[in-house]
Motif scaffolding. Structure first.
Motif, PDB file in Angstrom:
ATOM      1  N   LEU A 101     -18.229 -43.738  16.670  1.00  0.00           N
ATOM      2  CA  LEU A 101     -18.411 -44.810  15.252  1.00  0.00           C
ATOM      3  C   LEU A 101     -19.286 -45.947  15.496  1.00  0.00           C
ATOM      4  CD1 LEU A 101     -16.753 -41.923  12.984  1.00  0.00           C
ATOM      5  CD2 LEU A 101     -19.521 -41.793  13.652  1.00  0.00           C
ATOM      6  N   GLU A 102     -18.079 -46.545  15.937  1.00  0.00           N
ATOM      7  CA  GLU A 102     -17.976 -47.826  15.930  1.00  0.00           C
ATOM      8  C   GLU A 102     -18.664 -48.630  16.312  1.00  0.00           C
ATOM      9  OE1 GLU A 102     -14.571 -52.225  16.575  1.00  0.00           O
ATOM     10  OE2 GLU A 102     -13.855 -48.958  17.208  1.00  0.00           O
ATOM     11  N   ARG A 103     -18.486 -47.754  18.068  1.00  0.00           N
ATOM     12  CA  ARG A 103     -19.795 -48.656  18.478  1.00  0.00           C
ATOM     13  C   ARG A 103     -21.201 -48.781  18.525  1.00  0.00           C
ATOM     14  NH1 ARG A 103     -23.772 -50.507  20.751  1.00  0.00           N
ATOM     15  NH2 ARG A 103     -24.106 -50.882  23.247  1.00  0.00           N
ATOM     16  N   LYS A 104     -21.263 -47.435  18.177  1.00  0.00           N
ATOM     17  CA  LYS A 104     -22.672 -46.651  16.886  1.00  0.00           C
ATOM     18  C   LYS A 104     -24.069 -47.491  17.725  1.00  0.00           C
ATOM     19  CE  LYS A 104     -24.504 -46.593  12.318  1.00  0.00           C
ATOM     20  NZ  LYS A 104     -24.933 -46.959  10.884  1.00  0.00           N
ATOM     21  N   PRO A 105     -23.990 -46.328  19.005  1.00  0.00           N
ATOM     22  CA  PRO A 105     -25.210 -46.515  19.594  1.00  0.00           C
ATOM     23  C   PRO A 105     -25.958 -45.867  19.150  1.00  0.00           C
ATOM     24  CG  PRO A 105     -23.271 -44.641  20.529  1.00  0.00           C
ATOM     25  CD  PRO A 105     -22.739 -45.549  19.906  1.00  0.00           C
ATOM     26  N   LYS A 106     -27.358 -45.770  19.273  1.00  0.00           N
ATOM     27  CA  LYS A 106     -28.594 -44.663  18.615  1.00  0.00           C
ATOM     28  C   LYS A 106     -28.730 -43.700  19.228  1.00  0.00           C
ATOM     29  CE  LYS A 106     -32.772 -44.793  17.022  1.00  0.00           C
ATOM     30  NZ  LYS A 106     -32.449 -44.575  15.728  1.00  0.00           N
ATOM     31  N   LEU A 107     -28.280 -43.569  20.565  1.00  0.00           N
ATOM     32  CA  LEU A 107     -28.126 -41.883  21.037  1.00  0.00           C
ATOM     33  C   LEU A 107     -27.095 -41.872  21.842  1.00  0.00           C
ATOM     34  CD1 LEU A 107     -29.344 -39.262  22.128  1.00  0.00           C
ATOM     35  CD2 LEU A 107     -30.315 -40.445  23.638  1.00  0.00           C
ATOM     36  N   ILE A 108     -25.925 -40.825  22.592  1.00  0.00           N
ATOM     37  CA  ILE A 108     -25.153 -40.711  22.442  1.00  0.00           C
ATOM     38  C   ILE A 108     -25.324 -39.044  22.820  1.00  0.00           C
ATOM     39  CG2 ILE A 108     -23.586 -39.389  20.107  1.00  0.00           C
ATOM     40  CD1 ILE A 108     -20.979 -40.788  22.018  1.00  0.00           C
ATOM     41  N   LEU A 109     -24.145 -39.031  24.046  1.00  0.00           N
ATOM     42  CA  LEU A 109     -24.403 -37.940  24.952  1.00  0.00           C
ATOM     43  C   LEU A 109     -23.414 -36.836  24.925  1.00  0.00           C
ATOM     44  CD1 LEU A 109     -27.683 -38.869  26.234  1.00  0.00           C
ATOM     45  CD2 LEU A 109     -26.585 -38.172  28.752  1.00  0.00           C
ATOM     46  N   VAL A 110     -22.906 -35.992  24.052  1.00  0.00           N
ATOM     47  CA  VAL A 110     -21.473 -35.408  24.397  1.00  0.00           C
ATOM     48  C   VAL A 110     -21.983 -33.887  24.510  1.00  0.00           C
ATOM     49  CG1 VAL A 110     -19.763 -34.656  22.484  1.00  0.00           C
ATOM     50  CG2 VAL A 110     -20.826 -36.856  22.191  1.00  0.00           C
TER      51      VAL A 110
END
Length: 730
Positions: A101-110
């Motif tokens: 949430l702090e980094r807030k990338p456009k897309l994250i893989l989980v």
């Protein structure tokens, strides 16, 4: 309005079909095109080809969950390996939600959507982490298998004989923006797993050799394809057709404290989804409610929560006759289909002579379809409930025993008095004593015992031969049998009426509470007064401390606390840790805190006050007495919260209207002021304009005295204007 992130699910029928590989492959393409892509979490047991695709993608450090519950973030990208041990205890690594949430990338893989987080995390399940990412505007790629869908859990379990603990609610899958089906032939999957020696991430799948059989994989593949096809069909359907179908079908599932009710709930959820119809889960409280064991109460609570999780409206009804209560509700609400469970064996002698619930429903509801879901005999995790001790079932107590003895002795003394006065109808005193005993004691046992004892006393003292038992005397036998039956029926009816009266009083009290709160809130004005009234009533109802946040605590606003004397930890509700929970509820518009899967270590149960999609405040109820562990109390809290929401919205609109009135009055005063001074401004301006125009047009013909007089007039009018302007501005 904040933009919502988009969720894409890579969907497969078993571990090893290539979901993570496909996810990474698509992420690499986006990353090469300049997309801001980060890896949040990947299954550490992926194959070498999949690991190759990780190269070049930035990786978010994982969070290390220490054995003592203290967490820290790994700083190296090699965090996918075993993190070692501390003090002999293995450390767990988890996806770092706060860092994402702090980094807030456009897309994250989980990876692994259905994963259960380690203890000490904010959320119990990973899908809740992903919901927070989506609410923060972050797009998410994730993976899930067919056996992890809650509504299909029973079907997959029947096929594989493996009980799946990690599941997700169906709404997560249904609300995903995109679902990509990853499919390979079962034979190819088996060869792939054997060649690579990859152990599936699900330990139970790996432990059970029956899971990865060709027959099982074919069936799982079929179910997966059907689920994906149903989703496509649902998305392509005309909305009008869907609305018409939903209006014609309404399902109801009957639930109880049996763990097998979960099977009925999941079946109803699947059916409701297929027909796009509303459905309701109904539990009927009767006189057997107080006899439920703690295990049964726990199962009932789990079943109600499961129904809500799968999208049902949960309703609790009161009534001694379960079938009649369900039928009456079904007629009132327009139910078209009812789902009930069916036990394969009857466990009591009494139940063998009673008609089944489904038979009674069929006779009461001629135009409603009844669906019977049998219990599964081969569920490994199901255990027969322990046999309840009589002391718990029948509520034996010294006080009730003393009451019974005293009343029977009193009835005997009064009967002897009647006999002394030559009044023969002494049996009526014993029947009266049975009625009184059934009224003043708990359960059926004392009324039943008193019925038999009264017959014995009557036979021993008041029938010939006196002070001896002679049950085979034809003159006395019929009298004793009739007396016994009368006493038993009277006892049962009295106990039943007493229980129904208690339920009616309970419902009446809740209705009275809602009425009182509504009446108070209707006449209350001012935000502070509304909060004070709400806190006062909530503390009285739940006997717990209450904290009310009218604004998000992230803005610096403090919650208004109402403390009860018994709750010594109530000041902790104003701590930064509890404020963080309230802030989360403001952002996500969901319940959190104690008794939930999010911030379960909090001191209070937090509920948003929502009106038309807007959060007007957050209520926090202390969990020190676990009052909100009961589903009925939570339902009551929701009803109270709706009343508070209406009052807050009315106050908000009132404040807004007041501001509009103030602005209107200001505008009116400004217009009046301008009209008042317009004449005073126009007069000197007209004089200045006329004098200056006369000088300009007749400069050659005007005498010096007239010119001087006109210029003097211009100066005086200008000075007057300056004074007027200064007065207006001062």
């Amino acid at each position: 309005m904040k933009e919502q992130g988009r969720l894409k699910i890579f969907f497969g029928y078993a571990a090893g079909v290539g979901k993570t590989y496909a996810m990474l492959d698509e992420a690499q393409t986006l990353y090469k095109n300049g997309y801001d892509v980060w890896i949040g979490y990947l299954d550490p047991n992926v194959g070498p080809e999949t690991k190759q695709l990780m190269r070049g993608l930035p990786i978010l450090p994982l969070k290390v969950m220490e054995p003592a519950g203290i967490s820290s973030a790994l700083t190296e990208h090699g965090n996918r390996e075993d993190t070692g041990t501390a003090g002999g205890k293995t450390k767990n690594t988890e996806f770092d939600l706060d860092a994402a949430l702090e980094r807030k990338p456009k897309l994250i893989l989980v990876d692994e959507l259905a994963h259960t987080n380690a203890a000490g995390g904010r959320n119990k399940k990973r899908y809740q982490d992903i919901e927070e990412l989506l609410n923060a505007g972050i797009d998410v790629f994730t993976t899930v298998n067919i056996q992890h869908l809650e509504s299909l859990k029973d079907i997959v379990q029947d096929i594989t004989k493996v009980y799946e603990k990690e599941t997700i609610p169906d709404y997560i899958f249904d609300q995903a923006d995109k679902v990509k089906l990853i499919d390979i032939e079962p034979d190819e999957l088996i060869r792939r797993l054997e060649a690579n020696g990859i152990m599936p991430s699900n330990a139970e799948e790996a432990a059970d050799g029956n899971f990865f059989t060709k027959e099982n994989l074919k069936l799982l593949r079929e179910i997966t394809m059907r689920k994906a096809a149903d989703r496509i069909s649902h998305n392509n359907q005309n909305e009008n057709l869907t609305s018409d179908k939903a209006a014609n079908i309404k399902l109801m599932v009957c639930i109880s404290g049996s763990p097998s009710s979960a099977r009925c709930i999941r079946w109803t959820a699947r059916t409701a989804e297929a027909f796009h119809a509303p459905w309701v889960a109904v539990y009927v409280e009767n006189t057997h409610r107080d006899k439920m064991s703690e295990e049964e109460k726990g199962h009932l609570q789990d079943n109600l929560e499961l129904a809500e999780q799968l999208g049902a409206e949960t309703v609790t009804l009161n009534g001694y006759d379960i079938a009649a209560t369900i039928a009456h509700y079904a007629k009132l609400t327009g139910i078209t289909n009812i789902v009930v469970g069916k036990s394969r064996n009857k466990r009591t002698v009494r139940s063998r002579f009673e008609p089944d619930l489904e038979d009674m429903l069929i006779s009461l509801l001629h135009n409603v379809e009844i669906h019977i879901i049998p219990d599964s005999d081969h569920i490994k995790f199901y255990r027969q409930p322990k046999k309840k001790k009589p002391i718990n079932s029948f509520y034996l107590s010294w006080i009730d025993t003393f009451k019974t003895i005293v009343l029977l002795v009193l009835a005997t003394i009064l009967s002897l008095g009647l006999k002394y006065m030559n009044i023969e109808n002494t049996s009526i005193m014993y029947i009266l004593s049975v009625v009184v005993i059934s009224r003043v004691t708990s359960g059926y046992i004392y009324g039943t015992v008193a019925s038999f004892l009264s017959v014995l006393l009557f036979s021993y003292i008041f029938t010939q031969p006196y002070y001896a038992f002679d049950f085979f005397n034809h003159d006395n036998l019929i009298t004793l049998i009739v007396m016994l039956l009368t006493a038993l029926i009277t006892s049962a009816l009295t106990t039943r009426i007493k229980a129904q009266a208690e339920y009616a009083v309970e419902r009446e009290q809740q209705t009275e509470v809602l009425y009182e709160i509504n009446k108070k809130l209707l006449v209350t004005r001012g935000l502070e007064n509304i909060i004070a009234i709400s806190n006062e009533y909530l503390t009285k109802i739940f006997r717990a401390s209450v904290i009310f946040y009218a604004k998000d605590p992230i803005t610096g606003a403090r919650g208004i606390l109402e403390q009860v004397d018994e709750d010594t930890e109530a000041p902790l509700l104003q701590s930064p840790k509890e404020s963080k929970v309230a802030h989360w509820v403001f952002l996500n518009q969901k319940v959190a805190g104690a008794g939930t899967d999010t911030f379960s270590d909090a001191k209070a149960y937090y509920m948003p006050i929502i009106f038309q999609g807007n959060v007007l405040g957050v209520l926090g109820i202390s969990y020190f007495n676990e009052a909100l562990k009961n589903q009925n109390n939570r339902a009551l809290l929701r009803r109270i919260a709706s009343q508070i929401a209406i009052a807050l919205e009315r106050q908000r609109l009132s404040d807004k209207q007041r501001l509009i009135l103030v602005e209107t009055e200001k505008e009116k005063m400004r217009s009046n002021l301008l009209r008042a001074i317009s004449h005073d401004l126009r007069t000197p301006l007209t004089g200045i304009l006329g004098a200056s125009q006369t000088i300009l047009e007749n400069d050659d013909t005007l005498s010096p005295d007239i010119k001087k007089q006109l210029i003097t007039n211009i100066r005086e009018d200008s000075q007057w204007l300056i004074r007027v302007v200064e007065n207006l501005l001062s």
